[in-house]
Scaffold this motif. Structure first.
Motif, PDB file in Angstrom:
ATOM      1  N   PHE A 199      64.151  31.481  82.639  1.00 31.87           N
ATOM      2  CA  PHE A 199      63.002  31.542  81.740  1.00 31.87           C
ATOM      3  C   PHE A 199      61.677  31.472  82.471  1.00 31.87           C
ATOM      4  N   GLY A 200      60.672  32.063  81.855  1.00 34.10           N
ATOM      5  CA  GLY A 200      59.321  31.985  82.376  1.00 34.10           C
ATOM      6  C   GLY A 200      58.339  31.916  81.214  1.00 34.10           C
ATOM      7  N   LEU A 201      57.081  31.652  81.526  1.00 35.30           N
ATOM      8  CA  LEU A 201      56.069  31.471  80.483  1.00 35.30           C
ATOM      9  C   LEU A 201      54.955  32.514  80.596  1.00 35.30           C
ATOM     10  N   ILE A 202      54.524  33.025  79.453  1.00 32.04           N
ATOM     11  CA  ILE A 202      53.317  33.867  79.395  1.00 32.04           C
ATOM     12  C   ILE A 202      52.368  33.254  78.357  1.00 32.04           C
ATOM     13  N   ASP A 203      51.161  33.805  78.251  1.00 35.19           N
ATOM     14  CA  ASP A 203      50.211  33.347  77.227  1.00 35.19           C
ATOM     15  C   ASP A 203      49.888  31.856  77.389  1.00 35.19           C
ATOM     16  N   ILE A 204      49.541  31.469  78.607  1.00 30.05           N
ATOM     17  CA  ILE A 204      49.535  30.060  79.001  1.00 30.05           C
ATOM     18  C   ILE A 204      48.166  29.378  78.976  1.00 30.05           C
ATOM     19  N   ALA A 205      47.214  29.929  78.187  1.00 30.37           N
ATOM     20  CA  ALA A 205      45.890  29.294  78.158  1.00 30.37           C
ATOM     21  C   ALA A 205      45.945  27.913  77.493  1.00 30.37           C
ATOM     22  N   ASP A 206      46.772  27.796  76.461  1.00 35.50           N
ATOM     23  CA  ASP A 206      46.775  26.580  75.643  1.00 35.50           C
ATOM     24  C   ASP A 206      47.844  25.604  76.128  1.00 35.50           C
ATOM     25  N   MET A 207      47.565  24.959  77.220  1.00 36.01           N
ATOM     26  CA  MET A 207      48.577  24.122  77.861  1.00 36.01           C
ATOM     27  C   MET A 207      47.919  22.937  78.553  1.00 36.01           C
ATOM     28  N   LYS A 208      48.600  21.781  78.491  1.00 29.83           N
ATOM     29  CA  LYS A 208      48.137  20.620  79.271  1.00 29.83           C
ATOM     30  C   LYS A 208      49.261  20.270  80.237  1.00 29.83           C
ATOM     31  N   ILE A 209      48.901  20.037  81.478  1.00 23.35           N
ATOM     32  CA  ILE A 209      49.930  19.634  82.440  1.00 23.35           C
ATOM     33  C   ILE A 209      49.593  18.231  82.940  1.00 23.35           C
TER      34      ILE A 209
END
Ligand code: ADP
Ligand code: MG
Length: 217
Positions: free
Chosen positions: A146-156
């Motif tokens: 799996f991978g992630l796209i559309d990642i602006a709305d993220m907190k790490i």
């Protein structure tokens, strides 16, 4: 972020395919060379997006995810196009299909459900709180990971997510009926694998199990 003129933007745009748009216009373009541009509106005059534009959040998240070894797009550049009130991120496509598309053609079998659970558990354990984590933003890559796209709305975060955040994120994961209904079919496998990897003490594990079950009922 590089400031580019509308003319420069049109030069990039020449021959592009529109992958996504909304009532405000084009949102995601695939350029002639196969790379992708995602546009963000600078929404209001007084907005946190003015100080920390979405395109920049996207770029920073991509870099953090890469450092963690989590698959995502490879950023080429980011732009500010003042005349159309947009910021943009330009990236190389992550090869694969969205999980939503994949399920339409292959259905969600136990193996994929197990892998998805492991992936979500990894995000949570490593402090990744991705609010847009629905099946349209999860990419299944050719090697079935799996991978992630559309990642602006993220907190790490530097610590793993607490139980409350995890539960909230399961609501995000299943907010669309189409995604929730397919995950429901494999919910035992999904929940079992998620809890196994998280390895919480009994009470927390029970609470999570009840809540994920409720989300998927
Ligand atoms: N890196 C990528 N790899 C493959 N497809 C992508 C990629 N980025 C975007 N897409 C396609 O474009 C669609 C819209 O992109 P996304 O960034 O999710 O925008 P939004 O959800 O805001 O419309 C995705 O659902 C996917 O089909
Ligand atoms: Mg999306």
């Amino acid at each position: 972020m590089k400031k580019i003129s509308y003319k420069q933007y049109l030069a990039l745009h020449n021959g592009a395919e529109i992958l996504a748009s909304d009532s405000f216009g084009e949102k995601v373009l695939r350029l002639k060379d196969g790379s992708i541009i995602k546009l963000f509106r600078t929404k209001r005059i007084i907005s946190s997006a003015l100080f920390y534009p979405y395109a920049l959040r996207f770029v920073n998240n991509a870099s953090k995810l890469k450092d963690m070894g989590i698959s995502t797009v490879t950023v080429i550049d980011s732009y500010k196009i003042i005349s159309i009130k947009r910021t943009a991120v330009h990236y190389k496509e992550l090869e694969g299909d969205t999980l939503r598309n994949y399920i339409m053609h292959h259905s969600l079998n136990g193996d994929i459900a197990e892998k998805l659970a492991a992936f979500i558990a990894r995000l949570h354990n490593e402090g990744v709180y991705f609010r847009s984590v629905h099946f349209g933003n999860l990419l299944i890559t050719p090697d079935n990971s799996f991978g992630l796209i559309d990642i602006a709305d993220m907190k790490i975060k530097s610590h793993s997510l607490n139980i409350g955040k995890r539960i909230r994120n399961f609501h995000h994961l299943t907010r669309y009926d189409i995604d929730r209904n397919s995950l429901k079919q494999q919910k035992e496998i999904f929940i079992r694998e998620y809890l196994k990897i998280c390895n919480f003490p009994h009470d927390n594990s029970k609470k999570l199990e009840e809540n994920i079950n409720a989300v998927l009922s």
